[in-house]
Design a protein around this motif. Structure first.
Motif: not given
Length: 382
Positions: A136-144, A150-165
């Motif tokens: 799910a990551g790559p198509p979502l990343a391309e859309a974002v 690009l910065g928004a993708v890095w921010a989204l990745s970090g936010t999702v990891a916090v939710a996983a924690f």
């Protein structure tokens, strides 16, 4: 079990978001070539490989929950810090932190799945969650990226990891409980994880060639972006994984592993012999089928016949080959792509996947295999 799957999906979505972004970031804002793409990918795998044995020991001695939580925090830090990393050295540090985080989350969550009373089904479901996040990551990343950069993708990745924690904090029962400490934990490198690990290594060569260099391949062929290819790959993989669950419980894991590698090689070969955007779509479907069969087989091979106190160690050994495969493939394929072209990189990965079954399949002696139900009470020596 549901919480475990949600945490697993979130952790690997955080990782999957970065698959198409890292090559673009390195060749774009950092102004580097394909070799540095390979170096950056290899940095993550190298530190993941170094951390993997420790992750297995932590999962067996300190618990699955604590290991997964620590890994999710490091994933969040590794992605979020890229927003401040404006140079290659700082970016490499971020990728190193992410590598340690990936190792801890993978081992902690995989060991949790192996503790479930229906181990075979739990490992299969765990592997679905892993791939669901990665795919799910790559198509979502391309859309974002197209919408916000690009910065928004890095921010989204970090936010999702916090939710996983946050989710990992609430793991309970077989998924989050502490292992018994009445028996000695497994070694840092467990012999039971070597054969499935080698199979995993070869499979990862195919996955790395496809995921890391497909965006560049599609762009060279005149395609707008590779999002549809990753989407097709993901849909096929998940469909085969879910639909083939009953079949996988009736076929020996080593046989499933061999079929996975052969199909992976076939998909990569299609990228070589059919160099077009349409050909890449068919290749994505074939390779997705192959990858769907592999991970449950590799993990089941690793933990069959082991007590809970050694499963973390065995899974750490097996999954270390993920990092070893990514490390060696990223460096080798990056160099091949720069000196000879992307086609030769795909061909090299296809050759590795095609030859691997000859090396890990048993000769003469029939190996132990998991029972169809994955009985966790089988504690006989391996």
């Amino acid at each position: 079990m549901t919480r475990l799957l949600l945490c697993t999906g979130a952790c690997f979505l955080s990782l999957g978001l970065l698959i198409p972004v890292i090559p673009r970031y390195v060749t774009g804002p950092l102004d580097q070539g394909p070799v540095l793409v390979g170096v950056c990918l290899a940095m993550t795998s190298m530190f993941g490989l170094l951390a993997r044995p420790v992750a297995g020991r932590l999962a067996d001695r300190r618990g699955r929950r604590a290991t997964a939580c620590a890994g999710a925090l490091l994933l969040a830090a590794g992605s979020s810090a890229v927003l401040l990393a404006d140079s290659l050295p700082l970016f490499l540090v971020c990728r190193a932190v992410a590598g340690v985080g990936e190792a801890l989350t993978y081992v902690g969550l995989a060991a949790s799945a192996s503790d479930h009373e229906r181990r075979g089904a739990a490992i299969n479901h765990f592997s679905v969650a892993v791939n669901a996040g990665l795919l799910a990551g790559p198509p979502l990343a391309e859309a974002v990226r197209v919408a916000a950069g690009l910065g928004a993708v890095w921010a989204l990745s970090g936010t999702v990891a916090v939710a996983a924690f946050a989710g990992c904090l609430f793991l309970t029962g077989p998924a989050g409980g502490e292992p018994s400490r009445t028996r000695k934990a497994g070694p840092l490198v467990h012999r039971a994880g070597l054969a499935p690990g080698f199979a995993y290594w070869a499979s990862v060569w195919g996955y790395t060639a496809f995921s890391a260099f497909l965006p560049l391949h599609v762009a060279a062929l005149g395609g707008d972006d590779s999002g549809i290819h990753f989407l097709l790959y993901g849909c096929v993989l998940l469909t085969v994984r879910l639909a083939g669950h009953r079949l996988s419980t009736r076929i020996a894991p080593r046989t499933m592993a061999a079929a996975s590698l052969i199909l992976t090689a076939a998909g990569l070969a299609m990228l070589v012999v059919w160099p077009s955007v349409t050909g890449a779509l068919f290749a994505a479907a074939v390779l997705g089928t192959g990858q769907a069969l592999g991970l449950p087989a590799f993990l089941t091979m690793a933990v069959t016949g082991l007590p809970a106190e050694q499963r973390g160690s065995a899974l750490a050994t097996t999954t270390a080959f993920f990092d070893l495969g990514f490390l060696t493939a990223a460096l080798a394929l990056g160099a091949i792509a720069q000196s000879l072209g992307l086609t030769y990189g795909f061909a090299a990965a296809a050759a590795v996947a095609a030859l691997a079954p000859l090396l890990f399949l048993p000769l003469g002696r029939k190996p132990r295999e998991a029972s169809p139900q994955g009985d966790i009470h089988d504690h006989s020596p391996r």
